[in-house]
Design an enzyme around this catalytic site. Structure first.
Site, PDB file in Angstrom:
ATOM      1  N   LYS A  80      -2.384   8.082  -9.341  1.00 27.88           N
ATOM      2  CA  LYS A  80      -2.248   9.347  -8.618  1.00 27.88           C
ATOM      3  C   LYS A  80      -2.307  10.531  -9.592  1.00 27.88           C
ATOM      4  O   LYS A  80      -2.858  11.586  -9.267  1.00 27.88           O
ATOM      5  CB  LYS A  80      -0.943   9.360  -7.834  1.00 27.88           C
ATOM      6  CG  LYS A  80      -0.955   8.337  -6.691  1.00 27.88           C
ATOM      7  CD  LYS A  80       0.434   8.137  -6.139  1.00 27.88           C
ATOM      8  CE  LYS A  80       0.450   7.196  -4.953  1.00 27.88           C
ATOM      9  NZ  LYS A  80       1.809   6.773  -4.604  1.00 27.88           N
ATOM     10  N   ARG A 130      -9.277  -8.146   9.210  1.00 28.07           N
ATOM     11  CA  ARG A 130      -9.434  -9.538   8.755  1.00 28.07           C
ATOM     12  C   ARG A 130      -9.197 -10.512   9.905  1.00 28.07           C
ATOM     13  O   ARG A 130      -9.870 -11.498  10.046  1.00 28.07           O
ATOM     14  CB  ARG A 130      -8.432  -9.809   7.622  1.00 28.07           C
ATOM     15  CG  ARG A 130      -9.084 -10.246   6.349  1.00 28.07           C
ATOM     16  CD  ARG A 130      -8.088 -10.432   5.254  1.00 28.07           C
ATOM     17  NE  ARG A 130      -6.835  -9.722   5.494  1.00 28.07           N
ATOM     18  CZ  ARG A 130      -6.004  -9.323   4.544  1.00 28.07           C
ATOM     19  NH1 ARG A 130      -6.311  -9.573   3.297  1.00 28.07           N
ATOM     20  NH2 ARG A 130      -4.888  -8.709   4.816  1.00 28.07           N
ATOM     21  N   GLY A 143      12.338  -3.361   2.035  1.00 24.56           N
ATOM     22  CA  GLY A 143      10.886  -3.383   2.229  1.00 24.56           C
ATOM     23  C   GLY A 143      10.190  -2.191   1.598  1.00 24.56           C
ATOM     24  O   GLY A 143       9.064  -1.862   1.974  1.00 24.56           O
TER      25      GLY A 143
END
Ligand code: NAP
Length: 430
Positions: free
Chosen positions: A206, A46, A188
């Site tokens: 999954k 991007r 995180g």
């Protein structure tokens, strides 16, 4: 001299960046293993301003992903953008242009996999997606290839690292769900919006892929019954420990009489079961084959290195096909699988009831279970007065029978509340 095979990348973030780095760093070993040099062609991103994990000439990067899928020099496209659009259109265009595709995109494969695989078959190219389940753990190829001579009966897995980390904190430190989630966020381990993990959407995608490959059937994410971990209480975990269990968010896919059941939900699993010792962000998949018996695949389910390595493994397989001729496809059965309705799934339950402290309560409660055909494996009566409780573990019944039982129990005058109801898995042999 070996031929060279050019790989284009769509995305160069956690997965794409690591995969590109591995291709560059392991060039010699890959060439020896594949019989061809793997070269990085173009990479679509991007932003051209970001620093990348792989050192390439500036002209290698483009902000136009369509350039990559149209580039005639590129033979393999690695899709590592994520999401459905524009990833799906880009993949279909790459296939149309005769390119093989590798993707880690579980959302796309678990919903649009049939379109992608059919397009690939029509074009005579490969589509591989090992990294879409279990990150760095080889699980799809072993089931598809190494176990091709076996019949897989059941696959059970811990396939979401974030929720496994949260449950590990709750289990080992006695933290509540909110506290453990906050720690996972601080480290995180969660997405910006953690609901895909917490509510089980990621694991359901999954599970659909696992079931499709295990049973060579077409199972989509919408076929998977899904419950997340937000309702798992510290008290459930404490009770599980007392009984010798751990609580895990389990993916379960089973086949019986040609019908598949696929589900994701928290469950108690005996501490002696190999999946119970899978801690922190680790993933594992436990496979039960008719011939091979029990197998377990364990490792890191996410992160650049593990996932990138799985992506490059797929690239290498395709490179070998290019060198030797031939292709492989993700799965070969195109019809939607026969799915067992949720009410028909067989399961055991652990139930804790807060009850009135008066004679006859146990027989009233037992009568409700009996009326719905659920037999009780063990019962424990504890406390007195406002603290009186009954803890029951059932034998195997259907989800439908259990649902009706719980509904009737909730309406009984002698039952104050259902404090807990958690499925018990991995004890079928008991
Ligand atoms: N992260 C993991 O551990 C993991 C594990 C297993 C599977 N996966 C799957 O792998 C896929 C990628 O995940 P990720 O974690 O690598 O994501 P990520 O770090 O956000 O990377 C996405 C990459 O795609 C690029 N991108 C986004 N939109 C684009 C567009 N329209 N055109 C061109 N480039 C575009 C981004 O460019 P910029 O860099 O310029 O923003 C970035 O390089 C997802 O399907 C995910 O589910 C991830």
């Amino acid at each position: 001299m070996n031929e060279s095979i050019s790989v284009g990348f769509l995305g160069c973030g956690v997965v794409g960046g690591a995969a590109a780095r591995i291709v560059a760093d392991h060039a010699q070993a890959l060439e020896e293993r594949c019989g061809a040099r793997i070269e990085i062609g173009r990479i679509a991103v991007r932003s051209l301003a970001k620093e990348r994990e792989v050192d390439l000439p500036p002209g290698s990067f483009t902000t136009d992903p369509w350039e990559v899928v149209a580039d005639p020099s590129i033979q393999i496209v690695v899709e590592a953008i994520g999401g459905i659009e524009p990833a799906l259109d880009l993949i279909l265009e790459a296939i149309k242009n005769g390119k093989h595709v590798v993707t880690a995109n579980k959302e796309l494969i678990s919903t649009m996999g049939r379109d992608v695989v059919e397009a690939a078959e029509a074009a005579g190219v490969d589509v591989l997606f090992e990294a879409s389940v279990g990150g760095g753990i080889p699980i799809l190829r072993p089931m598809k290839e190494s176990l091709a001579g076996d019949r897989i009966r059941r696959v059970m897995g811990i396939v979401n690292g974030t929720t496994n980390y949260i449950l590990t904190r709750m289990s080992e430190r006695g933290e509540g769900f909110a506290e453990a989630l906050a720690t996972a966020e601080a480290l995180g381990y969660t997405e910006l919006d953690p609901s895909a993990d917490i509510e089980g959407y990621d694991a359901a995608q999954k599970t659909a892929i696992l079931a499709s490959i295990a049973f060579n059937a077409l199972v989509v994410a919408g076929d998977v019954h899904r419950e997340g971990i937000a309702r798992v209480a510290a008290s459930d975990i404490a009770a599980a420990h007392e009984l010798g269990y751990e609580v895990k968010l389990l993916s379960v896919a089973e086949i019986e009489d040609g019908a598949i059941s696929a589900r994701v939900h928290p469950a108690m699993i005996p501490k002696t079961h190999p999946l119970a010792s899978v801690r922190d962000v680790f993933n594992a998949v436990f496979v039960e084959g008719e011939e091979s018996g029990e197998l377990m695949f364990f490792g890191r389910g996410a992160g650049g290195g593990p996932t990138g390595s799985a992506v490059v493994g797929d690239v290498a397989e395709i490179a070998r096909h290019i060198v030797s001729g031939g292709t492989s496809v993700g799965w070969t059965h195109r019809e939607r699988a026969k799915i067992t309705p949720h009410d028909g799934i067989k399961v055991r339950y652990y139930v804790v009831l807060s009850v009135l402290d008066q004679p006859g309560v146990l027989s009233t409660v037992a009568g409700v279970f009996a009326r719905h055909g659920v037999s009780i494996a063990s019962v424990r009566q504890e406390g007195s007065g406002d603290e009186a409780s009954l803890t029951l573990i059932t034998h195997v019944g259907t989800e439908g029978q259990h649902g009706l039982t719980l509904r009737e129990l909730r309406e009984l005058d002698v039952v104050r509340a259902i404090n807990s109801s958690v499925r018990v898995v991995g004890t079928e042999e008991l």
